[in-house]
Scaffold this active site. Structure first.
Site, short mmCIF file in Angstrom:
data_model
loop_
_atom_site.label_atom_id
_atom_site.label_comp_id
_atom_site.label_asym_id
_atom_site.label_seq_id
_atom_site.Cartn_x
_atom_site.Cartn_y
_atom_site.Cartn_z
N HIS A 25 -4.78 1.36 6.51
CA HIS A 25 -4.74 0.72 7.84
C HIS A 25 -6.00 1.00 8.68
O HIS A 25 -6.60 0.09 9.22
CB HIS A 25 -3.53 1.21 8.65
CG HIS A 25 -2.20 0.96 7.98
ND1 HIS A 25 -1.95 -0.14 7.19
CD2 HIS A 25 -1.04 1.66 8.01
CE1 HIS A 25 -0.69 -0.09 6.77
NE2 HIS A 25 -0.12 0.98 7.24
N LYS B 89 0.85 -1.18 0.00
CA LYS B 89 0.00 0.00 0.00
C LYS B 89 0.89 1.25 0.00
O LYS B 89 2.05 1.14 0.39
CB LYS B 89 -0.97 0.00 1.19
CG LYS B 89 -0.31 -0.23 2.53
CD LYS B 89 -0.14 0.88 3.49
CE LYS B 89 0.35 2.21 3.20
NZ LYS B 89 1.28 2.82 4.15
N ASP C 264 -1.53 7.68 3.36
CA ASP C 264 -0.51 6.77 3.90
C ASP C 264 -1.12 5.83 4.94
O ASP C 264 -0.71 4.67 5.05
CB ASP C 264 0.61 7.60 4.55
CG ASP C 264 1.78 6.75 5.06
OD1 ASP C 264 2.25 5.90 4.29
OD2 ASP C 264 2.19 6.94 6.21
N LYS D 118 3.26 6.56 21.19
CA LYS D 118 3.01 5.58 20.13
C LYS D 118 1.94 4.64 20.64
O LYS D 118 2.12 3.99 21.67
CB LYS D 118 4.28 4.79 19.80
CG LYS D 118 4.02 3.69 18.76
CD LYS D 118 5.29 3.17 18.15
CE LYS D 118 5.05 1.99 17.21
NZ LYS D 118 4.40 2.33 15.96
N GLU E 8 1.71 7.91 16.28
CA GLU E 8 3.13 7.57 16.25
C GLU E 8 3.93 8.73 16.83
O GLU E 8 3.52 9.89 16.68
CB GLU E 8 3.59 7.37 14.80
CG GLU E 8 2.85 6.28 14.06
CD GLU E 8 3.38 6.14 12.65
OE1 GLU E 8 4.39 5.45 12.47
OE2 GLU E 8 2.81 6.74 11.72
N LYS F 13 1.52 11.68 13.05
CA LYS F 13 2.94 11.51 13.35
C LYS F 13 3.34 12.54 14.39
O LYS F 13 2.68 13.57 14.53
CB LYS F 13 3.77 11.70 12.08
CG LYS F 13 3.47 10.64 11.02
CD LYS F 13 4.71 10.27 10.23
CE LYS F 13 4.44 9.18 9.22
NZ LYS F 13 4.57 7.82 9.77
C1 BG6 Z 1 3.25 2.37 7.19
C2 BG6 Z 1 3.26 3.84 6.91
O1 BG6 Z 1 2.33 1.73 6.35
O2 BG6 Z 1 2.87 2.15 8.54
C3 BG6 Z 1 4.20 4.56 7.86
O3 BG6 Z 1 3.67 4.06 5.57
C4 BG6 Z 1 3.87 4.23 9.29
O4 BG6 Z 1 4.15 5.96 7.65
C5 BG6 Z 1 3.76 2.73 9.48
O5 BG6 Z 1 4.90 4.76 10.11
C6 BG6 Z 1 3.23 2.40 10.87
O6 BG6 Z 1 3.29 1.02 11.07
P1 BG6 Z 1 3.42 0.40 12.53
O7 BG6 Z 1 3.32 -1.06 12.31
O8 BG6 Z 1 4.73 0.86 13.08
O9 BG6 Z 1 2.27 0.96 13.32
#
Ligand code: BG6
Length: 481
Positions: A237, A145, A232, A342, A213, A337
């Site tokens: 997600h 993705k 993104d 997190k 995050e 972000k």
């Molecule tokens: C990715 C995004 O798909 O997922 C990133 O492109 C993001 O920007 C990441 O940081 C987050 O994934 P996880 O598993 O760390 O929550």
């Protein structure tokens, strides 16, 4: 172990995804004896490297990603023996002919092509694979993705890929679907009769899905600045998480049944367009601030980001699902972000009791936390010990690391890579799902262009722009922070 024979070719083998995620995941699978015994891992990228130089790079990165106790030299040597490297230009048709000769066997064996590349290479790579005679019926293709940056571009990619590969050969990866607790969500909903009667509008006040995050854009500024949080994270997600919370029970736990139910939810999302974007969405961008005591710069000072960029690094949306089960229940989605912590979690907030016997209450919620810890907790009101009916929130807490202390936690990519090798697409996005998600996101993006041109600033290390708090407060609710 009966995994069918199959090789893998990772295109974009020197990129972050390959080095930080795919190779460490494959290393773990190798270590646990999950890979087909004779499976080769071919990697290809533009960098002109010898096999030894590539292995040195791969080892350095695997050592950094894999826990010390799980990395040992013998296992590494066994794993490294599977890997080789081919230097090529992925945009050049002639290089795929060279690649074909190098691979040698005319793809009679099963082969997985993992496109760990920029999305604009998906279409040419599929075409070049076809022209070089490398896209036979025993092959599969994995796409990362985001698929496209709009409905139109996603359709175009899907069409081009579809000209070369059957839908059953295409694996569109969303690594959130491979996370342990996400799968547990399905177990929780569909293996316990307890929740089903209350899993609906009559009993649920609202749902919150947060993926926050602390990281900024790191070294991905060039990609991120023309992508933003909506494309993104939210388009894929967060909408996938929403589907798993909201979908009806599938008839079987197989790829088609699960994906049929998910796509119905995406198609039932109430459109948000035009001026609605001002009331139902918030877009933000981080300014300078502090994370964990460290000062961090504003987004527009990040490497490879335009100084006057207005790209959103935060987005919150109030979504609604127009169907029988969910009519009138807001689903608040939020991702950003450089936030205060997190955390990825889903909160199901139940309605208060119809008649209040006791002063002040709330709880009444189910919390499903994906990270940092994997946890499912039912938050209830109970009586505080002592005289009088003083209520206090309490938890029935299921911390999965404590329930299964002896089990290593699998990374999402390990599970998903094994699924591709085994040909199971249950946890991958089908073409119509991706397009339905874009069909809902596109009008929000164009609404922003006309009615919401500027991202709202929020200090790094905060919970996002103030407007995101108002989104809930105006309805007498608050984020679970
Ligand atoms: C990715 C995004 O798909 O997922 C990133 O492109 C993001 O920007 C990441 O940081 C987050 O994934 P996880 O598993 O760390 O929550």
């Amino acid at each position: 172990m009966n995994t069918p024979p199959c090789d893998m070719l990772v295109l974009g083998g020197t990129g972050d995804l390959s080095l930080h995620k795919l190779l460490p995941a494959l290393y773990h699978l190798h270590r646990e004896g999950r890979l087909p015994g004779d499976m080769r891992i071919h990697t290809a990228a533009l960098d002109s490297l010898s096999r030894d130089a590539y292995l040195a790079l791969a080892e350095r990165n695997c050592r950094a990603q894999v826990a010390r106790s799980e990395f040992d030299n013998d296992t590494w040597q066994g794993f490294a023996a599977r890997i080789d490297y081919f230097s090529m230009d992925l945009s050049q048709s002639a290089d795929f002919n060279r690649l074909g000769k190098w691979l040698g066997d005319g793809c009679q064996r099963g082969r997985v092509y993992y496109l760990a590349t920029a999305p604009d290479l998906f279409e040419p790579i599929a075409e070049h694979l076809h022209n070089a005679g490398l896209a036979g019926p025993h092959t599969r293709i994995v796409l990362e993705k985001p698929i496209g940056h709009s409905l139109e571009s996603a359709r175009e990619i899907n069409r081009s890929i579809g000209r070369v590969f059957e839908e059953s050969q295409v694996f569109r990866i969303d690594h959130y679907l491979g996370k342990e607790t996400v799968q547990n969500l399905m177990a929780l909903r569909f293996a316990n009769a307890l929740f089903e009667p209350v899993w609906r509008a009559g009993h649920i006040d609202h749902v919150q899905i947060t993926v926050s995050e602390t990281l900024g854009v790191e070294n991905r500024g060039a990609y991120y600045d023309h992508t933003g949080a909506m494309r993104d994270m939210l388009q894929n997600h967060l909408l996938q998480l929403l589907c798993l919370v909201a979908m009806e029970a599938p008839v079987h736990f197989d790829a088609e049944s699960v994906r049929n139910e998910k796509v119905k939810i995406l198609q039932a999302l109430k459109p948000i367009s035009g001026l609605d974007v001002q009331d139902k969405t918030v877009r933000g961008q981080y300014s300078a601030g502090h994370i964990g005591g460290q000062e961090v710069p504003a987004y527009y000072f990040e490497k490879n980001v335009d100084n006057d960029s207005d790209t959103e690094t935060f987005v919150a949306v109030q979504a609604e699902i127009d169907n029988w089960r969910w009519a009138g229940v807001p689903f608040y989605l939020r991702t950003g972000k450089r936030m205060a912590r997190k955390c990825s979690e889903i909160v199901i907030q139940f309605k208060p009791v119809p008649h209040r016997l006791f002063d002040g209450s709330q709880a009444n919620r189910l919390l499903i936390r994906l990270q940092p810890e994997e946890r499912i907790s039912l938050q209830l009101m109970g009586k505080s010990p002592g005289k009088g009916m003083r209520l206090t929130p309490m938890e029935l807490d299921l911390n999965l690391a404590q329930v299964f202390p002896q089990k290593r936690r699998w990374d999402a990519y390990e599970r998903l890579l094994l699924d591709v090798i085994e040909g199971d697409s249950t946890l991958f996005m089908r073409r119509d799902e991706v397009e339905a998600a874009w069909a809902w996101v596109d009008p929000i993006l164009s609404g922003w262009d006309s009615y919401y041109p500027n991202s709202r600033p929020y200090p790094a290390g905060s919970n996002g722009p103030e407007q995101a708090q108002s989104l809930l407060e105006l309805a007498g609710r608050e984020w679970h922070d």
